[in-house]
Design an enzyme around this catalytic site. Structure first.
Site, PDB file in Angstrom:
ATOM      1  N   GLY A   1       0.833  -1.019  -0.298  1.00  0.00           N
ATOM      2  CA  GLY A   1      -0.427   0.026   0.182  1.00  0.00           C
ATOM      3  C   GLY A   1       1.322   1.373  -0.413  1.00  0.00           C
TER       4      GLY A   1
ATOM      5  N   GLU B   1      -1.532   1.944 -15.456  1.00  0.00           N
ATOM      6  CA  GLU B   1      -2.402   0.835 -14.700  1.00  0.00           C
ATOM      7  C   GLU B   1      -3.340   0.214 -14.655  1.00  0.00           C
ATOM      8  OE1 GLU B   1      -0.568   0.931 -11.121  1.00  0.00           O
ATOM      9  OE2 GLU B   1      -1.654  -0.575 -10.224  1.00  0.00           O
TER      10      GLU B   1
ATOM     11  N   ASP C   1      -1.858   7.998  -6.376  1.00  0.00           N
ATOM     12  CA  ASP C   1      -0.355   7.726  -6.780  1.00  0.00           C
ATOM     13  C   ASP C   1       0.393   7.442  -7.510  1.00  0.00           C
ATOM     14  OD1 ASP C   1      -2.076   6.187  -4.890  1.00  0.00           O
ATOM     15  OD2 ASP C   1      -1.806   4.347  -5.690  1.00  0.00           O
TER      16      ASP C   1
HETATM   17  C1  GLA Z   1      -4.704   2.770  -4.484  1.00  0.00           C
HETATM   18  C2  GLA Z   1      -4.987   3.241  -5.304  1.00  0.00           C
HETATM   19  C3  GLA Z   1      -5.154   4.905  -5.734  1.00  0.00           C
HETATM   20  C4  GLA Z   1      -6.497   5.558  -3.783  1.00  0.00           C
HETATM   21  C5  GLA Z   1      -5.856   4.641  -3.261  1.00  0.00           C
HETATM   22  C6  GLA Z   1      -6.713   4.440  -1.612  1.00  0.00           C
HETATM   23  O1  GLA Z   1      -3.511   3.216  -3.735  1.00  0.00           O
HETATM   24  O2  GLA Z   1      -4.302   3.104  -6.713  1.00  0.00           O
HETATM   25  O3  GLA Z   1      -5.955   5.602  -6.650  1.00  0.00           O
HETATM   26  O4  GLA Z   1      -7.666   4.898  -5.071  1.00  0.00           O
HETATM   27  O5  GLA Z   1      -5.708   2.862  -3.050  1.00  0.00           O
HETATM   28  O6  GLA Z   1      -7.116   5.404  -1.345  1.00  0.00           O
END
Ligand code: GLA
Length: 387
Positions: free
Chosen positions: A123, A159, A171
């Site tokens: 994450g 992605e 991200d």
């Molecule tokens: C992942 C996704 C992001 C976002 C987060 C949750 O990291 O890639 O775009 O949606 O989950 O906040």
């Protein structure tokens, strides 16, 4: 300089000719604003000192030859001859190449060695770091003159389309736009943003990794997106101008509660409240009020656990363990959820106790030790030189 730069440069030198471009591409944390980006809401991420480092040079034969230092694996493809790989990591790279080709950008073959220290699948967006780092390298090596936003969009589409995860823009955006000692408050609709200084010497951002990886994350992620869209579609019958949950207020939700599926209602309520919390967190940050900021992080976790339902027993155990440590201002799960890691805001002096007690309590609850990282907020993707 990132300590991996000479390591990756050396690995490149042993296998390929020429002087490579060196690129540092960071992972990210998100202080608050989870599952809001794809609802055109607000997020507050920062780029980290944990990063993927690339050494990339153009080659004349049109081949793309990738070497993953961490997996000790190689992958080759021709420009335009992309094919999904059982190794999985090549798909994030091919996805980027594919987007450059689709956008009509002239690129040639490359030799590329990469490796990093972002925990994978935790994450912290190791995938966006791979995508953003390669996009940056291609733009620079082939003199394409793309804007930062072009790179972000190419990386996100890689992605979405090649890897097949309908991720939002957070991200990739922070990977390219990160700034040392600042977090971004990003409006995911207009893509306007502010850098908010985040540099209290007496506070640390601490990541605790459950070491649980769940495939569920990407399928449930897409389910959550669908539920948000269903909520918007139902509300649009009354408010035709509605585009996304960004436009929805708590009053609007309450007024139409009876017409919404109860699960959809909870998902929507979480998102609307989380957007409000990001605004409140920005105000708290400007006032240097980290007690309030931490409290908002705690509320964010409660919403993710109870209403959005993307937490897990392991994530909850880490959050509960963290909150028992004096000097922890706030703690919550981070990223898509189901596994991965938590983020905690911790007084610097309390970090040793955090490491000891959270490890002990998590081990008692989950039967394994977590991995704990103290991270610094650093710059976004950038070129590096050997010292
Ligand atoms: C992942 C996704 C992001 C976002 C987060 C949750 O990291 O890639 O775009 O949606 O989950 O906040």
């Amino acid at each position: 300089m990132n300590a991996l730069v000479p390591v990756i440069a050396d690995r490149f030198r042993r296998q390929f000719p020429g002087k490579p471009l060196l690129v540092v591409s960071p992972g990210r944390v998100n202080l608050i604003g989870e599952h809001t980006d794809y609802n055109e809401g607000f997020v507050m991420p920062g780029a980290t000192d944990k990063a993927v480092v690339f050494a990339v040079a153009p080659r004349a034969d049109g081949l793309c030859h990738f070497v993953s230092r961490d997996f000790d694996q190689e992958f080759r493809c021709e420009i335009g001859g992309f094919h999904r790989s059982p190794l999985r990591w090549p798909d994030y790279l091919q996805g980027v190449l594919d987007q450059f080709v689709k956008a009509g950008r002239r690129i040639g073959g490359i030799s590329c060695v990469f490796g990093g220290d972002i925990p994978i699948g935790a994450g912290m967006s190791s995938s966006a770091a791979i995508e953003g780092g390669l996009a940056f390298a291609l733009d620079s090596l082939f003199g394409l003159g793309l804007s930062k936003l072009d790179l972000v969009r190419l990386a996100q589409k890689a992605e979405n389309e090649f890897v097949g995860v309908r991720c939002g823009i957070m991200d990739q955006f922070i990977n390219i736009h990160g700034r040392e000692k600042s977090v971004l408050k990003l409006d995911c609709r207009s893509l306007t943003f502010d850098y908010l200084p985040f540099e209290r010497e007496d506070l640390r951002v601490v990541i605790a990794d459950t070491l649980v990886r769940r495939e569920l994350a990407s399928s449930e992620y897409n389910v959550r997106r669908g539920q948000c869209e269903a909520g918007v579609a139902a509300l649009r019958a009354h408010e035709p101008a509605l585009r996304s949950l960004r436009d929805v207020t708590l009053d609007m939700l309450r007024d139409h509660r009876a017409e919404l599926d109860p699960v959809v209602y909870r998902r929507c309520e979480y998102v609307v409240r989380e957007n409000i919390r990001v605004g409140e967190a920005a105000v708290a940050l400007a006032r240097n009020d980290f007690a309030v900021f931490g409290g908002l992080m705690n509320l964010s976790h409660a919403g993710l656990r109870d209403d959005y339902q993307v937490s897990s027993p392991e994530l909850d155990a880490l959050v509960e363990a963290a909150r028992r440590v004096p000097g922890v201002l706030g703690s919550r799960m981070m990223g898509a959820g189901f596994g991965g890691c938590t983020i905690s805001l911790v007084e610097a002096g309390a970090v040793p106790e955090f490491e000891a007690r959270v490890a002990r309590d998590y081990e008692a609850a989950a039967g394994k030790a977590p991995k704990i990282h103290v991270v610094r907020i650093e710059a976004g993707t950038h070129a590096a030189e050997l010292a």
